[in-house]
Design a protein around this motif. Structure first.
Motif, PDB file in Angstrom:
ATOM      1  N   ARG A  86      30.736   1.452 -13.368  1.00  0.00           N
ATOM      2  CA  ARG A  86      29.691   1.158 -14.349  1.00  0.00           C
ATOM      3  C   ARG A  86      28.632   2.245 -14.382  1.00  0.00           C
ATOM      4  O   ARG A  86      28.148   2.635 -15.439  1.00  0.00           O
ATOM      5  N   ARG A  87      28.260   2.727 -13.197  1.00  0.00           N
ATOM      6  CA  ARG A  87      27.190   3.721 -13.115  1.00  0.00           C
ATOM      7  C   ARG A  87      27.693   5.165 -13.222  1.00  0.00           C
ATOM      8  O   ARG A  87      26.907   6.100 -13.271  1.00  0.00           O
ATOM      9  N   GLY A  88      29.011   5.328 -13.204  1.00  0.00           N
ATOM     10  CA  GLY A  88      29.556   6.684 -13.228  1.00  0.00           C
ATOM     11  C   GLY A  88      29.231   7.453 -11.958  1.00  0.00           C
ATOM     12  O   GLY A  88      28.989   8.666 -11.995  1.00  0.00           O
ATOM     13  N   ARG A  89      29.236   6.760 -10.839  1.00  0.00           N
ATOM     14  CA  ARG A  89      28.901   7.391  -9.565  1.00  0.00           C
ATOM     15  C   ARG A  89      30.104   7.368  -8.638  1.00  0.00           C
ATOM     16  O   ARG A  89      31.088   6.663  -8.890  1.00  0.00           O
ATOM     17  N   ARG A  90      29.999   8.135  -7.557  1.00  0.00           N
ATOM     18  CA  ARG A  90      31.050   8.172  -6.542  1.00  0.00           C
ATOM     19  C   ARG A  90      30.397   8.038  -5.176  1.00  0.00           C
ATOM     20  O   ARG A  90      29.208   8.270  -5.009  1.00  0.00           O
ATOM     21  N   GLY A  91      31.201   7.694  -4.211  1.00  0.00           N
ATOM     22  CA  GLY A  91      30.706   7.647  -2.844  1.00  0.00           C
ATOM     23  C   GLY A  91      30.366   6.252  -2.360  1.00  0.00           C
ATOM     24  O   GLY A  91      30.523   5.250  -3.066  1.00  0.00           O
ATOM     25  N   THR A  92      29.872   6.207  -1.144  1.00  0.00           N
ATOM     26  CA  THR A  92      29.561   4.948  -0.474  1.00  0.00           C
ATOM     27  C   THR A  92      28.353   4.273  -1.106  1.00  0.00           C
ATOM     28  O   THR A  92      27.353   4.918  -1.399  1.00  0.00           O
ATOM     29  N   LEU A  93      28.449   2.990  -1.291  1.00  0.00           N
ATOM     30  CA  LEU A  93      27.336   2.216  -1.838  1.00  0.00           C
ATOM     31  C   LEU A  93      26.545   1.532  -0.735  1.00  0.00           C
ATOM     32  O   LEU A  93      25.318   1.498  -0.767  1.00  0.00           O
ATOM     33  N   TRP A  94      27.257   0.978   0.256  1.00  0.00           N
ATOM     34  CA  TRP A  94      26.607   0.190   1.298  1.00  0.00           C
ATOM     35  C   TRP A  94      26.288   1.043   2.516  1.00  0.00           C
ATOM     36  O   TRP A  94      27.057   1.926   2.886  1.00  0.00           O
ATOM     37  N   MET A  95      25.179   0.747   3.157  1.00  0.00           N
ATOM     38  CA  MET A  95      24.659   1.588   4.224  1.00  0.00           C
ATOM     39  C   MET A  95      25.563   1.600   5.454  1.00  0.00           C
ATOM     40  O   MET A  95      25.850   2.645   6.007  1.00  0.00           O
ATOM     41  N   ASP A  96      25.990   0.443   5.916  1.00  0.00           N
ATOM     42  CA  ASP A  96      26.821   0.373   7.119  1.00  0.00           C
ATOM     43  C   ASP A  96      27.465  -0.997   7.163  1.00  0.00           C
ATOM     44  O   ASP A  96      27.453  -1.735   6.180  1.00  0.00           O
ATOM     45  N   ARG A  97      28.027  -1.337   8.306  1.00  0.00           N
ATOM     46  CA  ARG A  97      28.587  -2.673   8.466  1.00  0.00           C
ATOM     47  C   ARG A  97      27.500  -3.719   8.271  1.00  0.00           C
ATOM     48  O   ARG A  97      26.330  -3.470   8.525  1.00  0.00           O
ATOM     49  N   PHE A  98      27.912  -4.865   7.825  1.00  0.00           N
ATOM     50  CA  PHE A  98      26.937  -5.929   7.614  1.00  0.00           C
ATOM     51  C   PHE A  98      26.431  -6.473   8.948  1.00  0.00           C
ATOM     52  O   PHE A  98      27.111  -6.409   9.973  1.00  0.00           O
TER      53      PHE A  98
END
Length: 389
Positions: free
Chosen positions: A190-202
């Motif tokens: 949707r945003r046209g982005r790549r890469g990790t979204l979440w910082m680390d493990r929950f």
């Protein structure tokens, strides 16, 4: 009924929203198999005889810098509910913020839950359940694959294929992992982005599944938008369990009935709605004037609300007083996010003994009293630095 959850499905606004959520609503073919996590933070899971265990789950975007708009929050909400239904996990309550989310999830005893797929009709029931997530095309191909394997005398391999599917049920780590992966794929597209979204493990905190600990944790989660200054009342924040329950959602109502120890359908009949409303409204918002004055004085008059560090060296004796659960949920309490286990002394000690291998041999007791609380709350970890803000 809360108008934020009662949008006319035929209205232009609703149609525009649905157009943006097509990828979220669509069923999929085979989703990449979930891999095991490697490394990461310590996590304590319920492994005892109880029928289910409850967890406060939290996850944040990278650096907290990626913020979700309203459509993206709605997408994440739908994924959470869909994955919960598929995984056999119940949502007690939740709150979706701009750059992180909170879930209070009840995970049933896996072997007991899987008994629904036993017997001669068990495989048909399993395929009916898989249709929650998978497309008819994929399930047809899977049936053909199993039929072919059995026709060639490879029954063991077919059974292993079935067991692989069943391993995805009642597993907290896989549940959260798939939520985050599915949302990330949609969000990046949707945003046209790549890469990790979440910082680390929950993060996760194992919460005693009844009594004061569970209802306090539920209120703590639903009050996130209030603590953040987004709303004065959580009923006005669309992306939390309380607001969804007020809109008429039975699944959200049932979750909060669990938190309150009410019958599963007792939102109205057992006065659960009124009880939870009273709990949220009694959360220390109206502290006595002298208490507010003491808290402000403890921070040199630099605060505008009763949020403080009870462990501060500069805090006055009044500021160090023990807080009721109603007052605690108005602050950011690190025990609720970093305490590993939260509940009564008996509950926390029992979890400690069942997973003794995770801790130092020198440690003799598991339950650590939360000194800031007037209620006898215990955690598995003692927080010495900024336990309450």
């Amino acid at each position: 009924m809360n108008p934020t959850h009662a949008t006319d499905p035929q209205s232009p606004a609703a149609e525009a929203l649905e157009a943006q959520l097509l990828g979220i609503n669509a069923k999929t073919g085979l989703y990449p198999g979930a891999r095991s996590w490697s490394g990461g933070r310590l996590r304590v899971l319920g492994r005892g005889p109880l029928e289910s265990y409850c967890y406060h789950v939290m996850s944040r975007t990278c650096g907290g810098e990626v913020f979700f708009d309203n459509v993206e929050k709605e997408a994440l909400r739908r994924i959470i509910w869909r994955m919960a239904e598929f995984s056999g996990i119940k949502i007690v309550t939740y709150c979706l913020m701009g750059n992180h989310f909170h879930l209070l999830a009840e995970v049933p005893h896996r072997q007991s839950w899987l008994q629904r797929f036993d017997g001669p009709s068990g495989e048909d029931k399993l395929f009916d359940h898989l249709s929650i997530l998978y497309s008819r095309t994929y399930l047809g191909l899977l049936r053909d694959e199993l039929t072919d394997l059995r026709a060639r005398g490879m029954t063991t391999l077919a059974d292993q294929r079935i067991e692989t599917l069943k391993k995805r049920f009642c597993d907290l780590s896989l549940f959260v992992k798939e939520i985050k992966e599915r949302f990330s794929r949609w969000f990046n597209k949707r945003r046209g982005r790549r890469g990790t979204l979440w910082m680390d493990r929950f993060k996760s905190v194992l919460v005693e599944g009844k009594g004061e600990a569970l209802r306090t944790m539920a209120a703590y989660i639903d009050l996130n938008p209030v603590r953040a200054g987004l709303e004065k009342n959580p009923k006005d924040y669309r992306w939390c369990g309380y607001a969804e329950a007020l809109s008429g959602s039975r699944r959200a109502q049932r979750g909060l009935c669990k938190a309150l120890g009410k019958p599963v359908d007792g939102w109205r009949t057992a006065a659960a709605a009124e009880a939870y409303q009273n709990l949220l409204e009694d959360t220390g918002r109206d502290c006595k004037e002298n208490q507010i004055h003491d808290l402000k004085a403890a921070q040199n008059e630099q605060v505008s609300n009763p949020a403080f560090s009870a462990g501060s060296d500069h805090a006055t004796p009044a500021a160090r007083r023990k807080l009721t659960p109603a007052e605690m949920v108005r602050h950011r309490v690190r025990y609720f996010t970093d305490g590993l286990v939260l509940g009564s002394k008996t509950f926390v000690e029992g979890i400690f003994e069942s997973q003794r291998e995770l801790f130092s041999p020198k440690r003799r007791q598991g339950a650590r009293r939360i000194p800031e609380s007037a209620e006898p709350f215990y955690a598995l970890r003692r927080l010495r630095l900024r336990p309450l803000e």
